[in-house]
Design an enzyme around this catalytic site. Sequence first.
Site, PDB file in Angstrom:
ATOM      1  CD  GLU A 167      -2.731  -1.445   2.391  1.00 18.70           C
ATOM      2  OE1 GLU A 167      -2.690  -0.593   3.298  1.00 18.70           O
ATOM      3  OE2 GLU A 167      -3.397  -2.484   2.465  1.00 18.70           O
ATOM      4  CG  ASN A 220      -0.907  -6.393  -1.860  1.00 17.53           C
ATOM      5  OD1 ASN A 220      -1.536  -6.884  -2.795  1.00 17.53           O
ATOM      6  ND2 ASN A 220      -1.302  -6.476  -0.600  1.00 17.53           N
ATOM      7  CG  HIS A 226      -9.672  -5.763   1.259  1.00 15.54           C
ATOM      8  ND1 HIS A 226      -9.881  -6.900   2.002  1.00 15.54           N
ATOM      9  CD2 HIS A 226      -8.332  -5.564   1.253  1.00 15.54           C
ATOM     10  CE1 HIS A 226      -8.720  -7.377   2.429  1.00 15.54           C
ATOM     11  NE2 HIS A 226      -7.763  -6.575   1.986  1.00 15.54           N
ATOM     12  CD  GLU A 239      -4.384  -7.795   1.383  1.00 14.82           C
ATOM     13  OE1 GLU A 239      -5.229  -7.153   2.038  1.00 14.82           O
ATOM     14  OE2 GLU A 239      -3.164  -7.547   1.421  1.00 14.82           O
ATOM     15  CG  ASP A 251     -12.331  -9.077   2.449  1.00 10.50           C
ATOM     16  OD1 ASP A 251     -12.471  -8.013   1.809  1.00 10.50           O
ATOM     17  OD2 ASP A 251     -11.609  -9.166   3.453  1.00 10.50           O
TER      18      ASP A 251
END
Length: 418
Positions: A227, A268, A304, A334, A336
């Site tokens: 990030e 990422n 996300h 990642e 979700d």
Amino acid sequence: MRKLTSLFCILISLLTACSFFAPQPGSGGAPTLAATEMPALPPASALPTFTRIPTFAPPPTATIFPIKDYPDCSPADVQAYQPAASAEASKTQPNRSAVPTLRSLAEKRNLYIGAATDAGYFKTPGYTDLLAQQFNILVPEVAMEWEIIHPQPGTYDFKRGDAIVAAAQANGQAVYGHTLIWDLMLPDWITEGRFTHDEWVNLLCTHIKTLVSHYKGQIYAWNVVNEPFTDEGLLRDTIFLREIGPEYIYLAFKWAHEADPMARLLFNEHNSEGLNAKSQAVYALARGLRQRGIPLDAVGLQMHVWLHGPPTQQDLAANMQRLAGLGLQAYITEMDVRTQYNDDSPEQKLAAQAEIYRQAFATCLNASNCPVFITWGVTDAQSWIPGYTGHPDMPLLFDTKSAPKPAYYAILDLLQNP
Ligand code: G3I
């Protein structure tokens, strides 16, 4: 002076993600590297012994980076990780051949499908069987964060990370290392540390080389920088940017590569899966690193997302495709899907969630450069989201009782009937 340089860099990064990483004069802003051939994934049966074909090109010239200005560090406490002989674990491996699972189907396609995990969950009844049956790559959700693995100067605590790596090896799974640099989950001795520029450089170098050396040969891919950007596409004002300058990014890749030349390396990001200011900055950074021969193999797209407004399939596909144009892979790292902030019935939410997973997974399957698809946890009982938002949620592929949800079947169905 360093602060001024950083501020200046942040300012102009509005246009170029940062002048430091901008294309070389004369490149016309277009990628100058021909896309290299994507390395074939090793057969899943061979995991975790990887044959790595470097995907990055040699530096266009040897002198573009003043890397030699930075002295090498001497990693402390480096001991090559020795996996415990785990005859017991291999005896208890579940029979994966009986019923098709995400893992068994993904392996037929040379695809890594994974989940974030932590050693604390291993005692939950049924958890490790589920993990071994469904996934062939694991990610330590927090176990390799600086705060946990390097809590005091010169003190490393590899227990939690080692437990995950050992579990993965016992079950023939790969490991995605998360993360070498992030400005969250840092110990106080870092956030409150007062060091000179050279000390910061040495400290970061030592941290990276110690971790990567400890797990040398055991990690399929490392998330080297997590990030780095704001949603506006600026380099985030982190302690590493302030104290070292924007070159902390390429130095981190250099050190990680030196410590384990076989590990794939990526950075990422979140909120940059589709096409927006942030993904533009991600692309510009990736291109700058590639153009300069920095060992970058992939970009992590976190995913996300919410029921409302996930990136469209078209945008996600276009983003992956332009990274492929740089010779890079794009991993979903990642995923979700939050279901809160929505008044539909639970059944409607689960159906909408399944469709979002289906579209993301289909996009990854259809892309030429997406060999890794990871969800940020296994069951809804272990997701980070309720603790973060303060509201119940059901973001993952398995419910709180470990039963597969419609989202699971959406992915399974795609693997069976692409
Ligand atoms: O380990 C301590 C424990 O000792 C203490 O008792 C407990 C009390 O709250 O806290 C525990 O630490 C928590 C840690 O997770 C381990 O569970 C932290 O408070 C908590 O903030 C931390 O949250 C993690 C978060 O990153 C850190 O900001 C989440 O689990 C993790 O899922 C989340 O993951 C991030 C990725 O790394 C990067 N991308 C976004 C993603 C979601 O935020």
